[in-house]
Design a protein around this motif. Structure first.
Motif, PDB file in Angstrom:
ATOM      1  N   LYS A 177      13.743  -1.571   4.636  1.00 51.97           N
ATOM      2  CA  LYS A 177      11.945  -0.317   4.324  1.00 51.97           C
ATOM      3  C   LYS A 177      11.729   0.084   5.590  1.00 51.97           C
ATOM      4  CE  LYS A 177      10.505  -2.913   0.162  1.00 51.97           C
ATOM      5  NZ  LYS A 177       9.767  -3.152  -0.514  1.00 51.97           N
ATOM      6  N   ASP A 178      12.129   0.026   6.670  1.00 51.77           N
ATOM      7  CA  ASP A 178      12.106   0.596   8.192  1.00 51.77           C
ATOM      8  C   ASP A 178      12.676   1.741   7.967  1.00 51.77           C
ATOM      9  OD1 ASP A 178      14.652   0.286   8.694  1.00 51.77           O
ATOM     10  OD2 ASP A 178      14.072  -0.991  10.909  1.00 51.77           O
ATOM     11  N   GLY A 179      13.524   2.484   7.061  1.00 56.08           N
ATOM     12  CA  GLY A 179      14.146   4.142   7.415  1.00 56.08           C
ATOM     13  C   GLY A 179      15.460   3.659   7.747  1.00 56.08           C
ATOM     14  N   LYS A 180      15.530   2.751   8.649  1.00 53.76           N
ATOM     15  CA  LYS A 180      16.982   3.357   9.602  1.00 53.76           C
ATOM     16  C   LYS A 180      18.441   3.162   9.272  1.00 53.76           C
ATOM     17  CE  LYS A 180      13.781   1.459  13.534  1.00 53.76           C
ATOM     18  NZ  LYS A 180      13.445   0.154  14.284  1.00 53.76           N
ATOM     19  N   ASN A 205       0.450  -1.131   0.018  1.00 50.55           N
ATOM     20  CA  ASN A 205      -0.414   0.343  -0.134  1.00 50.55           C
ATOM     21  C   ASN A 205       0.593   1.347  -0.051  1.00 50.55           C
ATOM     22  OD1 ASN A 205       0.840  -0.299   2.328  1.00 50.55           O
ATOM     23  ND2 ASN A 205      -0.629   0.799   2.996  1.00 50.55           N
ATOM     24  N   ARG A 206       1.776   1.073  -0.455  1.00 47.13           N
ATOM     25  CA  ARG A 206       3.424   2.295  -0.046  1.00 47.13           C
ATOM     26  C   ARG A 206       3.662   2.154  -2.029  1.00 47.13           C
ATOM     27  NH1 ARG A 206       7.171   1.349   4.800  1.00 47.13           N
ATOM     28  NH2 ARG A 206       7.392  -1.487   3.425  1.00 47.13           N
ATOM     29  N   ILE A 207       4.030   3.704  -1.985  1.00 44.60           N
ATOM     30  CA  ILE A 207       3.978   4.231  -3.291  1.00 44.60           C
ATOM     31  C   ILE A 207       5.622   4.698  -2.661  1.00 44.60           C
ATOM     32  CG2 ILE A 207       4.891   5.714  -5.337  1.00 44.60           C
ATOM     33  CD1 ILE A 207       3.315   3.355  -6.295  1.00 44.60           C
ATOM     34  N   TRP A 208       7.093   3.947  -3.123  1.00 48.23           N
ATOM     35  CA  TRP A 208       8.074   5.058  -2.446  1.00 48.23           C
ATOM     36  C   TRP A 208       8.841   5.910  -3.812  1.00 48.23           C
ATOM     37  CZ3 TRP A 208      11.608   4.063   1.400  1.00 48.23           C
ATOM     38  CH2 TRP A 208      10.506   3.150   2.493  1.00 48.23           C
ATOM     39  N   THR A 211      13.842  -4.930  -3.055  1.00 49.41           N
ATOM     40  CA  THR A 211      13.511  -6.223  -3.003  1.00 49.41           C
ATOM     41  C   THR A 211      12.376  -6.428  -1.731  1.00 49.41           C
ATOM     42  OG1 THR A 211      15.974  -6.155  -1.367  1.00 49.41           O
ATOM     43  CG2 THR A 211      16.023  -6.347  -3.964  1.00 49.41           C
ATOM     44  N   LYS A 212      12.619  -7.543  -1.137  1.00 47.21           N
ATOM     45  CA  LYS A 212      11.306  -7.350   0.429  1.00 47.21           C
ATOM     46  C   LYS A 212      11.694  -6.853   1.137  1.00 47.21           C
ATOM     47  CE  LYS A 212       9.580 -11.335   3.159  1.00 47.21           C
ATOM     48  NZ  LYS A 212       9.646 -12.437   3.168  1.00 47.21           N
TER      49      LYS A 212
END
Length: 357
Positions: free
Chosen positions: A120-123, A59-62, A100-101
């Motif tokens: 993907k958690d941005g950390k 449900n996200r658009i990077w 990737t995943k």
């Protein structure tokens, strides 16, 4: 491609049929799509940024853009994330994004070419590839699976630049020219919408433009390559294929034209039914002019297409034979489908969602 794209592109804002004065515009227009009676467009992101690379992730658009910016927005608008990459005094511009995943990868244009892996958690952000050189200019990047990915760039020798990862993006290797097709003088790639590379299973197509506009095809994830000529307009620095899409291993479509003559609507659309071996011009003197991005509708049996570019947003229900404008946005550069009824497009200072109902 450097010329015309390395420099900042001045985007002239035109009035849009789907725009409203609200901060979160949502409006409806009719469309001829079979089984659909309307299209609803609303704004997911408004920010001072030029976006030419997006990736659909649940449900996200990077997105990745200029001034070192990247991030994501959710379709329900409940969450946004904004990141920034700083490197010395460089003004990084990201025109490629892939995932990737567990990670998102963004790749900058120009010298040096810098490829970052972002959790993907941005950390966590890590520089996983860097290349210096006056001619370095990477244009597009995709992944075959969670381990294997590919990025293409303009030639620095007598072949196009190609880097590949086989370990999930931790390391990247530049392929030597001896293993790649030769490229013609004045032939390169356009960093217009991150759709120079198209992947279907193990099949890979890379599309070029400029003085020559070809399709480079690999059946085995970049191990071997063949070159196929195309009839799209070419011969000048800013002509050729800017974007391509494949519905399956056989059915493909490519758009582009002459970036310096954006209203020229002939020689700018080509289709293939044999996996890219042969192409034909289609819809001559019809529909849009310069096209920045094209995508097939999912679950449409290869019949339905959507494009963005200098003429607006256009739709075809018959494999590109005829076209109808469905929105007047002329400053959208790239698009992706979330599902068969939802497309997301990005461009100058915005991300727009189109819902087909």
């Amino acid at each position: 491609m450097k010329k015309g794209f390395l420099l900042a592109i001045i985007c002239i804002c035109f009035s849009c049929k789907l725009k409203t004065k609200s901060d979160n515009p949502e409006t409806t227009t009719t469309t001829p799509r079979s089984g659909f009676t309307k299209v609803i467009a609303d704004t997911l992101l408004t920010e001072k940024i030029s976006i030419r690379a997006i990736a659909a992730d649940s449900n996200r658009i990077w997105y990745a853009g200029n001034n070192g910016k990247y991030g994501y927005v959710t379709l329900d608008k409940s969450k946004t994330f904004t990141g920034h990459v700083a490197k010395d005094d460089l003004k990084l511009e990201f025109r490629s994004i892939a995932q990737t995943k567990e990670h998102v990868f963004i790749l900058s244009i120009g010298n040096p070419g810098l490829l970052y892996r972002i959790s993907k958690d941005g950390k966590h952000t890590a520089l996983v590839y860097a290349e210096k050189g006056e001619k370095v200019f990477y244009d597009s990047m995709q992944f075959w699976n969670d381990k294997e990915g590919i990025a293409v760039g303009d030639p620095v020798e007598n072949c196009f630049s190609l880097i590949i990862t086989r370990d999930g993006g931790e390391s990247w290797t530049k392929i030597k020219c001896g293993a790649l097709p030769e490229i013609a003088a004045g032939e390169a790639f356009f960093a217009a919408s991150n759709t120079n590379i198209i992947i279907k299973d193990t099949h890979t197509w890379i599309v070029s433009g400029g003085k020559k506009s070809n399709v480079f095809y690999s059946p085995d994830k970049g191990m071997t390559w063949k070159t196929y000529a195309t009839p799209i307009v070419q011969g000048e620095a800013m002509t050729g294929i800017f974007s391509a899409a494949f519905y399956d291993e056989m059915t493909g479509f490519a758009v582009g034209g002459n970036y310096e003559k954006p209203e020229q609507n002939f020689g700018n659309k080509i289709s293939t039914a044999d996996g890219g071996k042969t192409w034909k011009r289609i819809a001559e003197h019809e529909g849009f002019g310069y096209g920045s991005c094209v995508q097939f509708f999912p679950d449409s049996k290869g019949q339905e297409l959507l494009t963005v570019g200098a003429s607006g947003v256009f739709y075809s229900a018959d494999q590109g034979t005829s076209w109808r404008k469905i929105a007047d946005y002329k400053d959208l550069f790239t698009l992706r489908f979330m599902d068969s009824k939802t497309a997301v497009a990005a461009g100058n200072n915005k991300i727009i969602r189109f819902r087909f109902q």
